[in-house]
Structures are given as C-alpha cells and as structure tokens.
Write a protein that holds these residues in place. Sequence first.
Motif, PDB file in Angstrom:
ATOM      1  N   ARG A 134       1.349  26.646  -9.912  1.00  0.00           N
ATOM      2  CA  ARG A 134       0.829  27.145  -8.438  1.00  0.00           C
ATOM      3  C   ARG A 134       1.841  26.376  -7.562  1.00  0.00           C
ATOM      4  O   ARG A 134       2.154  26.725  -6.505  1.00  0.00           O
ATOM      5  CB  ARG A 134      -0.546  26.947  -8.192  1.00  0.00           C
ATOM      6  CG  ARG A 134      -1.159  27.733  -7.073  1.00  0.00           C
ATOM      7  CD  ARG A 134      -2.471  27.927  -6.965  1.00  0.00           C
ATOM      8  NE  ARG A 134      -3.337  26.873  -6.677  1.00  0.00           N
ATOM      9  CZ  ARG A 134      -4.681  26.671  -6.798  1.00  0.00           C
ATOM     10  NH1 ARG A 134      -5.328  27.599  -6.588  1.00  0.00           N
ATOM     11  NH2 ARG A 134      -5.324  25.545  -6.637  1.00  0.00           N
TER      12      ARG A 134
ATOM     13  N   TYR B 210      -5.073  32.344 -11.028  1.00  0.00           N
ATOM     14  CA  TYR B 210      -3.918  31.205 -10.587  1.00  0.00           C
ATOM     15  C   TYR B 210      -2.361  31.888 -10.885  1.00  0.00           C
ATOM     16  O   TYR B 210      -1.593  31.725  -9.886  1.00  0.00           O
ATOM     17  CB  TYR B 210      -4.119  30.186 -11.470  1.00  0.00           C
ATOM     18  CG  TYR B 210      -5.027  29.002 -10.845  1.00  0.00           C
ATOM     19  CD1 TYR B 210      -6.140  29.242 -10.176  1.00  0.00           C
ATOM     20  CD2 TYR B 210      -4.746  27.669 -11.149  1.00  0.00           C
ATOM     21  CE1 TYR B 210      -6.848  28.237  -9.615  1.00  0.00           C
ATOM     22  CE2 TYR B 210      -5.503  26.399 -10.485  1.00  0.00           C
ATOM     23  CZ  TYR B 210      -6.496  26.827  -9.711  1.00  0.00           C
ATOM     24  OH  TYR B 210      -7.366  25.802  -9.507  1.00  0.00           O
TER      25      TYR B 210
ATOM     26  N   GLU C   1      -1.782  34.121  -7.944  1.00  0.00           N
ATOM     27  CA  GLU C   1      -1.397  33.435  -6.827  1.00  0.00           C
ATOM     28  C   GLU C   1       0.180  33.153  -6.820  1.00  0.00           C
ATOM     29  O   GLU C   1       0.761  33.110  -5.767  1.00  0.00           O
ATOM     30  CB  GLU C   1      -2.213  32.146  -6.624  1.00  0.00           C
ATOM     31  CG  GLU C   1      -2.106  31.508  -5.372  1.00  0.00           C
ATOM     32  CD  GLU C   1      -3.591  31.020  -4.511  1.00  0.00           C
ATOM     33  OE1 GLU C   1      -4.380  31.873  -4.397  1.00  0.00           O
ATOM     34  OE2 GLU C   1      -3.558  29.800  -4.626  1.00  0.00           O
ATOM     35  N   CYS C   2       0.394  32.665  -7.911  1.00  0.00           N
ATOM     36  CA  CYS C   2       1.971  32.235  -8.154  1.00  0.00           C
ATOM     37  C   CYS C   2       2.774  33.366  -7.608  1.00  0.00           C
ATOM     38  O   CYS C   2       3.696  32.984  -6.761  1.00  0.00           O
ATOM     39  CB  CYS C   2       2.213  31.699  -9.530  1.00  0.00           C
ATOM     40  SG  CYS C   2       1.575  30.119 -10.103  1.00  0.00           S
TER      41      CYS C   2
END
Length: 438
Positions: free
Chosen positions: A271, A318, A321-322
């Motif tokens: 991230r 996660y 989100e990256c």
Amino acid sequence: MLLFRRLLDERGVKSPDDFLPLYRRTAATLGAGTAEPAPKTVEGWLYEGRKPQRAFRPVIETMLGRTVELLWTEVPDGVDRKVGPSSPAFLHADGVDLNDMKRTGAMAVQRAKEFLLGKDQGTVGADTLGLLDEEVERLVVAYPREPLNLIWEDLLATQDQVFRLLEGGRVRPSQLRDLNYKGAVLSFLVAKGFNDMGSRHQAQTMTRVAAACAKDAEHAGLIALTDGLKSLIAYWAGRYGDAYHYAGQGVEMAAHLQGTVGVWLMGLQARAAAALGDSEPARAANTEADERRERVVPDDLDSLGGLFTYPVEKQLYYSVECEALLGNGSAETVALAERAVEGFSDPTAASWAFGDLAGAQCDLALVRLFSGDLDGAAAAMRPVLDLPVSHRNNGIVVSAQRVRAALATGSVNGAVVARDLRAEIEAFPATRLALPRG
C-alpha cells in the motif's frame, strides 16, 4: 427507570442475550445496513443509561415504536400501566427491579475488581492475571467494532493497571513476560486510538511503549506488529516513504513467523509503494502476500483476534486500495472492490470492522470514478457520509478526502453530481473524529 428499559421489561428482555435477537429481527425487516451493537454496548444502554449511537437508533425506534429521545426519559413511579403504549408511564413493580439490581451489581463488580487488583501485596495472584486476561480479550474484540469513545476509558484504565503491576515490584519472574505481553497489546490499542484521533505524535510515543513491552515479553510477533503500526501511522500521515521503510523492517522481523502478521506487513508495504506511485513493487508485494497466505498457520496473535489478526477480507481491501492509489479503474478492479465491500457486509462476522468497511467503500468509489461511473461512486460513498460522527476516525476522513480530490479532476469535474458530492465530502467533519468523551 428509563422508558427504554421499562418497555423491554414488558417483553421479558432483561439482558443483551435477550435483546440482540430482537434487534436482529427488526434490522432484517428494515433491510438495515447498520452495525450490530456488541453485548458490552447493549449493557451500557440497559444498565448505565447510555444513549445509543445514531447508527443504532433507527432499529431501536422501530423495535419499540418511540423516538430515542422519548425512550431515554424517566418513567414515573406508581403509575398504572394502562395509560397506554404511547405514554412513558408504567406501573412500578413491587420489590427491586431486576435491571436496577444488575446496574448496582455492575458497580459492585467494578469495586471488587479494584479490590482484587490491589489485594496481593506480596505477589500478583492468579485471579488478578485472569481478570486482566478477560479485560484484554474484551477490549481487543471491541476495538474495531465500536466507536473509540465507548472503550477509551476502559482501555486506558486497564493499561494503567498493567503498568502499576509491572512497576510494583511484586511480580514473579514467571509472570513478568505475561504482563509485558498484556502491556504491549494494550499499548498497541492505545497507540492506534491516538492515530484514529489524528494525534500522530502521541501515537508514535505509545507505539514505542508497545515495542518496549513486546521486547521485554520476547515476543517476535508483537515486535513485528509494532513495526506495522509505525508504518500505518506514517501512511495515514501522508509520509509514504517512512511507511514503506517501517513495513519492510517488519517484514524482516516476521520472516520466520507463521501467523498472519507477516501477510499484514506485506500488505502495508504494498500500500505504501502504491501511494508512492511505484506499481511494480506494490503488486510484487501483494503477490508475495498471496503466496504467504497459503502457508499461514494461525498463532497466538491470530487467536487474540481484532487488530492482531489479518483476515482474507482485509487483505482484499488492502489489495484494492493499492489499485485505487494507482488510479486503476479496470472492470476487474471494480469487481474486486465490490467484493471487498461485500466482505464486510455482515456485522456479526468476526472479521467485521466499521473502519475497514468505510475504507473499502471509499476505494470502491475511487475505482468507479476511474472507470467513469460517477453515479456508482456516489452510491458507494453514501454509507460513509452517513456514518455517525463517533465513527469518523482519521483514516476514514483521509479516505473520503481522496475521493473528493478525484472528483475535482478529469471529465467528471463539471458534473452536478460530482459538485454536490464534493461539497458533501468537504462538509464531512474532519475535526470531529471518533474522540473519547470528556
């Protein structure tokens, strides 16, 4: 007695175990997406007179047919219950009311806890450690599920109790590691609390305390977790280079561990790399995290739960989100983002956390924006913008502001929906976070 309690008494509802099934049935009839209250939260309503947070009020008002303001009024004693269902006046039963007994009993239990924690003048007793075990377990489970203001005082008090025992010089060598373990866990939660309040410097200081306790406990997993917390604090402060560094440091510490802490650290590393715009290391770290997930053997931290385990639902969040940070709006990414939100759709699931759900919803809004779906982005943001003030922690506010920034760029900039949504996010109260009372 509050009308709320009197109406529940009429239905034979005397405890959280009685209350929650009724709450679930009512929520199902409403199609409500509200969070389910934890038993401890219900105890606060029943026995301590706390008013429910806004997220819970629609279900309670439907369930009992009255507004929360009316429900939280005192019922006069000695009034005939035949005055009607809309009146807050009911007959005062002979003898001592069961809920009053529970409330006064809860006060006695708190006093007894204080007595137990102070009674062992020579050494710390097994009962004292058992009491602390139960309190730590309760706080770990409650942290991701309840607003910080509901548990903050208990969290600080329990941490203080552990520190007093460690400082008191009456700890057996065999107990020292256990108390330092508890001190590390509690300090981790306090540090996370400061970060959720946007108090970065206090969060950093408390993380150092957690790390010191983890080292004294000789617990490699907790030491690695504190590196992860340093990364998390830096990430939400916009210091992505530091976030990447601390995550990498934790990955090295966790290299030989079998639990999910190593997978979490790789997710943090991915991230941070994505936030720096480095797509290759971000995706490589996520690939490595997927491979490591296949080899996970749950450890004592995973058994503890809460923030100390990294479930597959959070790993997907996660990963999405990256891609959101990298500006990816492909159909595949949108589908993964929808799956990430769906992963947090059941508030009764062990992995559910209101912050992770809101973060996943903000990421879904971003990738839909990147795909050109403005209406879909607005729909994804609606539950976030409707969150009670008590739930709007620092991470949620930052995530919402990312959506606002994306709305100001590209072809959607001039659209009415984009303008209205930007204005609403701007009004999202960044200065009124999930703060403790007082």
